[in-house]
Design a protein around this motif. Structure first.
Motif, short mmCIF file in Angstrom:
data_model
loop_
_atom_site.label_atom_id
_atom_site.label_comp_id
_atom_site.label_asym_id
_atom_site.label_seq_id
_atom_site.Cartn_x
_atom_site.Cartn_y
_atom_site.Cartn_z
N ASN A 45 0.82 -1.21 0.00
CA ASN A 45 0.00 0.00 0.00
C ASN A 45 0.85 1.26 0.00
O ASN A 45 0.49 2.25 -0.65
N GLU A 46 1.97 1.24 0.69
CA GLU A 46 2.88 2.40 0.69
C GLU A 46 3.47 2.61 -0.71
O GLU A 46 3.53 3.73 -1.21
N ILE A 47 3.87 1.53 -1.35
CA ILE A 47 4.41 1.63 -2.70
C ILE A 47 3.33 2.13 -3.66
O ILE A 47 3.58 3.00 -4.50
N LYS A 48 2.12 1.60 -3.52
CA LYS A 48 1.01 2.04 -4.38
C LYS A 48 0.74 3.53 -4.18
O LYS A 48 0.55 4.27 -5.15
N THR A 49 0.74 3.98 -2.94
CA THR A 49 0.53 5.40 -2.64
C THR A 49 1.61 6.25 -3.29
O THR A 49 1.33 7.29 -3.90
N LYS A 50 2.84 5.81 -3.18
CA LYS A 50 3.94 6.55 -3.80
C LYS A 50 3.77 6.59 -5.32
O LYS A 50 3.99 7.61 -5.96
N TYR A 51 3.37 5.45 -5.90
CA TYR A 51 3.21 5.40 -7.35
C TYR A 51 2.04 6.24 -7.84
O TYR A 51 2.06 6.73 -8.96
N ARG A 52 1.03 6.43 -7.02
CA ARG A 52 -0.06 7.33 -7.43
C ARG A 52 0.46 8.74 -7.67
O ARG A 52 0.00 9.42 -8.58
N ARG A 53 1.41 9.18 -6.86
CA ARG A 53 1.96 10.53 -7.00
C ARG A 53 2.78 10.69 -8.28
O ARG A 53 2.99 11.80 -8.74
N ARG A 54 3.23 9.60 -8.85
CA ARG A 54 4.05 9.70 -10.06
C ARG A 54 3.25 10.25 -11.23
O ARG A 54 3.79 10.74 -12.19
#
Length: 161
Positions: A45-54
């Protein structure tokens, strides 16, 4: 868990290392696999959250630089999750790839695909590049500016700016 392996470590050892009682452990987790699945879910979920910002910028070099720092900082924990045997039921990379595909589909509307590139293809490509980058950074824990710039250029081939 990294030193002994999941099958060899006991709840008593885990509880002792975490400075909690066995009953406290069982108040939060049904077993050691439940603990690992919850950790895997947290990281995914943390990685997904970071990838949303990309998707907020067309130039993703800053995003990749920050992601690299996160992966390097969490490298030991991520390595444990990646190395778990299949019988644990925790397939960190597959779960991560699936959630990254979801993140892509949820956020691609922020950017415009070039007309000749089908979304099904770009979804798979995006998740594959993301997982490959994460694995590479775990294996080679340093900021590779050339690689970061190359990934940014690949994005430019697929998206209209």
């Amino acid at each position: 868990m990294g030193e002994k392996g999941i099958n060899a470590i006991t709840i008593t050892e885990l509880s002792h290392r975490a400075n909690v009682s066995r009953s406290d452990f069982y108040n939060h987790y049904s077993d050691k696999y439940d603990l690992l699945q919850k950790q895997a879910t947290t990281y995914i979920n943390e990685i997904k959250t970071k990838y949303r910002r990309r998707f907020d910028n067309t130039d993703i070099t800053q995003f990749l630089s920050e992601l690299t720092d996160y992966i390097i900082d969490e490298r030991d924990h991520l390595n444990i999750l990646i190395a778990l045997p299949k019988e644990t039921g925790i397939q960190f990379i597959s779960q991560c790839e699936g959630l990254l595909r979801e993140a892509y589909i949820e956020n691609i509307h922020k950017q415009t695909l070039k007309n000749h590139v089908p979304i099904e293809y770009t979804t798979k490509l995006f998740a594959s590049i993301a997982v490959t980058y994460i694995l590479h950074t775990i294996e080679q824990p340093y900021k590779n500016e050339k690689l970061i710039n190359s990934i940014n250029e690949i994005q430019g081939l697929l998206l209209d700016y």
